[in-house]
Design a protein around this motif. Structure first.
Motif, PDB file in Angstrom:
ATOM      1  N   PHE A  51      35.017  64.259  53.554  1.00  0.00           N
ATOM      2  CA  PHE A  51      35.913  64.785  52.359  1.00  0.00           C
ATOM      3  C   PHE A  51      35.840  63.964  51.081  1.00  0.00           C
ATOM      4  CE2 PHE A  51      40.037  64.979  50.078  1.00  0.00           C
ATOM      5  CZ  PHE A  51      40.339  66.507  50.184  1.00  0.00           C
ATOM      6  N   PHE A  52      35.610  62.760  51.182  1.00  0.00           N
ATOM      7  CA  PHE A  52      35.476  62.055  49.904  1.00  0.00           C
ATOM      8  C   PHE A  52      34.039  62.120  49.247  1.00  0.00           C
ATOM      9  CE2 PHE A  52      39.694  60.337  51.423  1.00  0.00           C
ATOM     10  CZ  PHE A  52      40.349  60.421  50.391  1.00  0.00           C
ATOM     11  N   THR A  53      33.032  62.165  50.276  1.00  0.00           N
ATOM     12  CA  THR A  53      31.723  62.352  49.829  1.00  0.00           C
ATOM     13  C   THR A  53      31.546  63.490  49.200  1.00  0.00           C
ATOM     14  OG1 THR A  53      31.185  60.931  51.909  1.00  0.00           O
ATOM     15  CG2 THR A  53      29.373  62.392  50.724  1.00  0.00           C
ATOM     16  N   LEU A  54      32.098  64.559  49.599  1.00  0.00           N
ATOM     17  CA  LEU A  54      32.084  65.961  48.861  1.00  0.00           C
ATOM     18  C   LEU A  54      33.063  65.884  47.648  1.00  0.00           C
ATOM     19  CD1 LEU A  54      32.097  68.357  52.165  1.00  0.00           C
ATOM     20  CD2 LEU A  54      29.910  67.522  50.907  1.00  0.00           C
ATOM     21  N   GLY A  55      34.038  65.324  47.645  1.00  0.00           N
ATOM     22  CA  GLY A  55      34.726  65.292  46.526  1.00  0.00           C
ATOM     23  C   GLY A  55      33.825  64.797  45.303  1.00  0.00           C
ATOM     24  N   LEU A  56      32.989  63.745  45.593  1.00  0.00           N
ATOM     25  CA  LEU A  56      32.156  63.250  44.603  1.00  0.00           C
ATOM     26  C   LEU A  56      30.851  63.907  43.964  1.00  0.00           C
ATOM     27  CD1 LEU A  56      31.853  59.233  45.396  1.00  0.00           C
ATOM     28  CD2 LEU A  56      32.970  60.351  43.520  1.00  0.00           C
ATOM     29  N   VAL A  57      30.497  64.792  45.048  1.00  0.00           N
ATOM     30  CA  VAL A  57      29.609  65.724  44.888  1.00  0.00           C
ATOM     31  C   VAL A  57      30.129  66.740  43.960  1.00  0.00           C
ATOM     32  CG1 VAL A  57      28.061  67.537  45.995  1.00  0.00           C
ATOM     33  CG2 VAL A  57      28.526  65.370  47.072  1.00  0.00           C
ATOM     34  N   LEU A  58      31.486  67.078  44.351  1.00  0.00           N
ATOM     35  CA  LEU A  58      31.991  68.261  43.380  1.00  0.00           C
ATOM     36  C   LEU A  58      31.997  67.671  41.885  1.00  0.00           C
ATOM     37  CD1 LEU A  58      33.179  71.089  43.287  1.00  0.00           C
ATOM     38  CD2 LEU A  58      35.306  69.916  43.931  1.00  0.00           C
ATOM     39  N   MET A  59      32.406  66.582  41.926  1.00  0.00           N
ATOM     40  CA  MET A  59      32.659  65.919  40.500  1.00  0.00           C
ATOM     41  C   MET A  59      31.508  65.649  39.618  1.00  0.00           C
ATOM     42  SD  MET A  59      36.289  64.098  40.842  1.00  0.00           S
ATOM     43  CE  MET A  59      36.046  63.143  42.143  1.00  0.00           C
ATOM     44  N   TYR A  60      30.092  65.687  40.483  1.00  0.00           N
ATOM     45  CA  TYR A  60      29.046  65.138  40.042  1.00  0.00           C
ATOM     46  C   TYR A  60      28.686  65.471  38.624  1.00  0.00           C
ATOM     47  CZ  TYR A  60      25.329  68.546  39.595  1.00  0.00           C
ATOM     48  OH  TYR A  60      24.514  69.589  38.861  1.00  0.00           O
ATOM     49  N   GLY A  61      28.965  66.715  38.175  1.00  0.00           N
ATOM     50  CA  GLY A  61      28.695  67.154  36.590  1.00  0.00           C
ATOM     51  C   GLY A  61      29.297  66.414  35.774  1.00  0.00           C
ATOM     52  N   HIS A  62      30.611  66.020  35.976  1.00  0.00           N
ATOM     53  CA  HIS A  62      31.426  65.003  35.050  1.00  0.00           C
ATOM     54  C   HIS A  62      30.836  63.731  34.964  1.00  0.00           C
ATOM     55  CE1 HIS A  62      34.528  62.724  32.952  1.00  0.00           C
ATOM     56  NE2 HIS A  62      34.499  61.893  34.118  1.00  0.00           N
ATOM     57  N   ALA A  63      30.160  63.015  36.258  1.00  0.00           N
ATOM     58  CA  ALA A  63      29.795  61.881  35.959  1.00  0.00           C
ATOM     59  C   ALA A  63      28.394  62.017  35.348  1.00  0.00           C
ATOM     60  CB  ALA A  63      29.481  61.415  37.759  1.00  0.00           C
ATOM     61  N   VAL A  64      27.512  63.214  35.338  1.00  0.00           N
ATOM     62  CA  VAL A  64      26.220  63.338  34.863  1.00  0.00           C
ATOM     63  C   VAL A  64      26.609  63.158  33.335  1.00  0.00           C
ATOM     64  CG1 VAL A  64      24.329  64.824  34.475  1.00  0.00           C
ATOM     65  CG2 VAL A  64      24.870  64.199  36.488  1.00  0.00           C
ATOM     66  N   TRP A  65      27.433  63.913  32.867  1.00  0.00           N
ATOM     67  CA  TRP A  65      27.511  64.315  31.423  1.00  0.00           C
ATOM     68  C   TRP A  65      28.566  63.850  30.612  1.00  0.00           C
ATOM     69  CZ3 TRP A  65      23.186  66.230  30.298  1.00  0.00           C
ATOM     70  CH2 TRP A  65      22.249  67.222  30.837  1.00  0.00           C
ATOM     71  N   ASP A  66      29.809  63.428  31.249  1.00  0.00           N
ATOM     72  CA  ASP A  66      30.806  63.075  30.504  1.00  0.00           C
ATOM     73  C   ASP A  66      31.384  61.480  30.692  1.00  0.00           C
ATOM     74  OD1 ASP A  66      30.993  65.327  28.844  1.00  0.00           O
ATOM     75  OD2 ASP A  66      31.819  66.633  30.584  1.00  0.00           O
ATOM     76  N   ALA A  67      31.055  61.024  31.987  1.00  0.00           N
ATOM     77  CA  ALA A  67      31.579  59.948  32.284  1.00  0.00           C
ATOM     78  C   ALA A  67      31.159  58.518  31.696  1.00  0.00           C
ATOM     79  CB  ALA A  67      31.263  59.604  33.936  1.00  0.00           C
ATOM     80  N   GLU A  68      32.076  57.636  31.340  1.00  0.00           N
ATOM     81  CA  GLU A  68      31.399  56.366  30.866  1.00  0.00           C
ATOM     82  C   GLU A  68      30.464  55.903  31.914  1.00  0.00           C
ATOM     83  OE1 GLU A  68      32.468  54.872  28.052  1.00  0.00           O
ATOM     84  OE2 GLU A  68      33.821  56.537  27.642  1.00  0.00           O
ATOM     85  N   PRO A  69      29.484  54.979  31.363  1.00  0.00           N
ATOM     86  CA  PRO A  69      28.312  54.726  32.059  1.00  0.00           C
ATOM     87  C   PRO A  69      28.654  53.927  33.372  1.00  0.00           C
ATOM     88  CG  PRO A  69      27.971  54.247  29.842  1.00  0.00           C
ATOM     89  CD  PRO A  69      29.325  54.792  30.071  1.00  0.00           C
ATOM     90  N   GLU A  70      29.440  53.086  33.309  1.00  0.00           N
ATOM     91  CA  GLU A  70      30.029  52.245  34.586  1.00  0.00           C
ATOM     92  C   GLU A  70      30.555  53.289  35.604  1.00  0.00           C
ATOM     93  OE1 GLU A  70      32.103  51.784  31.480  1.00  0.00           O
ATOM     94  OE2 GLU A  70      30.206  50.736  30.795  1.00  0.00           O
TER      95      GLU A  70
END
Length: 171
Positions: A51-70
Motif C-alpha cells: 500500500f505505501f509503496t504504491l502510494g509513493l509510486v502514485l505521487m512520483y510526479g510530484h517528487a520528480v517535478w515539484d518536491a524539495e530536493p531532500e
C-alpha cells in the motif's frame, strides 16, 4: 487493514492530479516514513508494505517535478529500497506478464485509486476490474505479485532519482 487508507489514497490521488490543498512534501514524507515502518515491522504485513509503496509510486510526479530536493531524494531512496527488498522483489513467479511491464506506466496510474482500495481491503471493486482485457483471470495475483510491486517501485524511484539529479531540475 490500514485505518486511514481511503483518506490517504484520496490525498495521494489529489497530489497526482494537482489539486491537493494540503502540504504536498509533508504528505510524501509521511508516506516514506510509513513505508519504512511497514518494511521494518515483524511480522511484516505485505499489504501495508504494498500500500505505501504504491502510494509513493502514485505521487512520483510530484517528487520528480515539484518536491524539495531532500524530499525527492528520500522518496527515491524509499522506492528503490522497496524495489530491491527480497520480500518485495521476490523470487520467480509463474506470471507471463505483470502490469509493471506496460509501456504506459503513467497511464497505469489511473487505476491506482481502485488498486489501493483493493489492497487496503476497503473497496466496492473487484480485482478483475483492473484487467482492461476483460478476461480477469489472475488479475489479483499479477497485481499483488512482488515482482510487479518491485517493478513499479523501481520505475518510479529511478524517475525521481534521475530527475532530481539532472541539471534541469530547479527547486
Amino acid at each position: 487493514m490500514i485505518a486511514d487508507a481511503r483518506e490517504l489514497a484520496d490525498d495521494w490521488e489529489s497530489i497526482r492530479q494537482g489539486y491537493y490543498l494540503g502540504e504536498h512534501d509533508e504528505t510524501v514524507l509521511s508516506c516514506v516514513e510509513r513505508l519504512g515502518r511497514a518494511r521494518a515491522a515483524v511480522p511484516r504485513d505485505p499489504d501495508a508494505t504494498m500500500f505505501f509503496t504504491l502510494g509513493l509510486v502514485l505521487m512520483y510526479g510530484h517528487a520528480v517535478w515539484d518536491a524539495e530536493p531532500e524530499v525527492a531524494d528520500r522518496a527515491s531512496v524509499a522506492l528503490l529500497d522497496a524495489a530491491s527488498d527480497a520480500e518485495t522483489a521476490g523470487g520467480p513467479c509463474g506470471h507471463d506478464a505483470h502490469p509493471c511491464d506496460d509501456d504506459d506506466l503513467d497511464g497505469l496510474l489511473e487505476s491506482f485509486e481502485m488498486l489501493l482500495s483493493l489492497v487496503a481491503g476497503d473497496s466496492e471493486y473487484r480485482w478483475e476490474d483492473l484487467d482492461e482485457t476483460g478476461e480477469g483471470t489472475g488479475a489479483e495475483a499479477r497485481w499483488r505479485c512482488p515482482r510487479n510491486v518491485a517493478g513499479l517501485a523501481r520505475w518510479a524511484g529511478t524517475a525521481v532519482r534521475d530527475r532530481s539529479r539532472s541539471p534541469e531540475a530547479s527547486h
